[in-house]
Motif scaffolding. Sequence first.
Motif, mmCIF file in Angstrom:
data_model
loop_
_atom_site.group_PDB
_atom_site.id
_atom_site.type_symbol
_atom_site.label_atom_id
_atom_site.label_comp_id
_atom_site.label_asym_id
_atom_site.label_seq_id
_atom_site.Cartn_x
_atom_site.Cartn_y
_atom_site.Cartn_z
ATOM 1 N N ARG A 20 -8.023 6.332 0.969
ATOM 2 C CA ARG A 20 -7.988 7.506 1.824
ATOM 3 C C ARG A 20 -7.913 8.751 0.960
ATOM 4 O O ARG A 20 -7.560 8.685 -0.215
ATOM 5 N N TYR A 32 0.197 3.478 -8.779
ATOM 6 C CA TYR A 32 0.498 3.248 -7.366
ATOM 7 C C TYR A 32 -0.564 2.347 -6.758
ATOM 8 O O TYR A 32 -1.728 2.381 -7.147
ATOM 9 N N ASP A 50 0.870 -1.177 0.000
ATOM 10 C CA ASP A 50 0.000 0.000 0.000
ATOM 11 C C ASP A 50 0.904 1.223 0.000
ATOM 12 O O ASP A 50 1.638 1.456 0.972
ATOM 13 N N CYS A 73 -5.031 9.754 -1.438
ATOM 14 C CA CYS A 73 -4.601 8.681 -2.354
ATOM 15 C C CYS A 73 -5.716 8.291 -3.309
ATOM 16 O O CYS A 73 -6.016 7.118 -3.494
ATOM 17 N N CYS A 90 1.126 5.417 -1.399
ATOM 18 C CA CYS A 90 0.348 6.517 -1.946
ATOM 19 C C CYS A 90 1.099 7.320 -3.016
ATOM 20 O O CYS A 90 0.482 8.050 -3.786
ATOM 21 N N ILE A 150 -3.008 0.831 -3.805
ATOM 22 C CA ILE A 150 -3.726 1.267 -2.604
ATOM 23 C C ILE A 150 -4.563 0.114 -2.047
ATOM 24 O O ILE A 150 -5.429 -0.430 -2.737
#
Length: 356
Positions: free
Chosen positions: A228, A222, A208, A231, A210, A224
């Motif tokens: 959130r 990226y 994970d 991100c 960001c 995740i």
Amino acid sequence: LPLLLEATLLRLASGSHHPFYNGFYYNHFMNDKANGQEEVDYFNGAKLVVETSKDPVYSSNGANVTLPCHYHYEPDMETKPKIRIKWSKLRDDYTKEQDVLVAIGKTYMAFGNFQGRAHLQVSRREASLVISDVRLQDDGKYRCEVIDGLEDESDVVDLRLQGIVFPYQPPRGQYRLNFHEAEQVCQEQGAILATFNQLFQAWSEGLDWCNAGWLADGTVQYPIRLPRKPCGGLHLAPGIRSYGPRHRHLHRFDAFCFSSGLKGEVFYLDQPAGMTLEEAKQSCQDAGAEIARVGQLYSAWKFLGLDRCNAGWLADGSVRYPITKPRANCGPTEPGVRSFGFPSKGRFGVFCYKER
């Protein structure tokens, strides 16, 4: 090789004979396979069938690996003496990336960085490819093609290196690397830019992160696990976020690097008063080793269970430590490689790497 035979091998490698009708040929081929259908060529009332491993073949950096490929006729018949075999490495869309090896009978020619490392496993009805000293760049799909006169049939096998993906920022900070610089920093750390499949595998195993980073295909993405706000937002499901292809010279991001197993060991050295970076490098040399790279530390953590709560210098000037068994005073509650960044001052231990 005799000139005529060498010319024949080179023509075979060019692939100009292959019925590559459009850019969807191999996707169509694989979709047919996925539906349980076999593509076959008929030759004098018999069909030529080529079979490879339906499951991925796993290996690691520095190992030897065999990519299985066998052929037969239905109904059975004697193979013609002019059988030809061609191996190619493919891109993810199944278009050819590079020639690996071509063979006529027992005579073969390997190409590019496969020279001296690739040969056929010779036996009846076998076209298996043997690759020695496997490299990080060898990860990917390979097509085994068997050609009998004007008829040919092929199948694809997937070689996957057991490895680890890690995000990387250079000493000068976040989002400072164009694509070519990202390639370079990964190589300097004993790794290569990760592929999307490698990043997806790392995400499925818990990665994970960001900050967006370059991948080997020139896209920026990226992973995740916990959505959130900073991100992509809370409303998006977990997954791989993508910025798509970016300009390889102008745009700047971090990098996702991929490292595989080690041919040696990573160990920790320290002195009562700690060491500067230069002293740390010298201590590794005195021990018959070299200061470890970031990729080597990650590989030792993942594959060798390296666990050390003491921070140590690495070759890029960063200070890190690997934790497989989280405990008090050793950082977060999850396993991982912790980082102190790139301190300009301070005295620490050092992680060294020594080949076996």
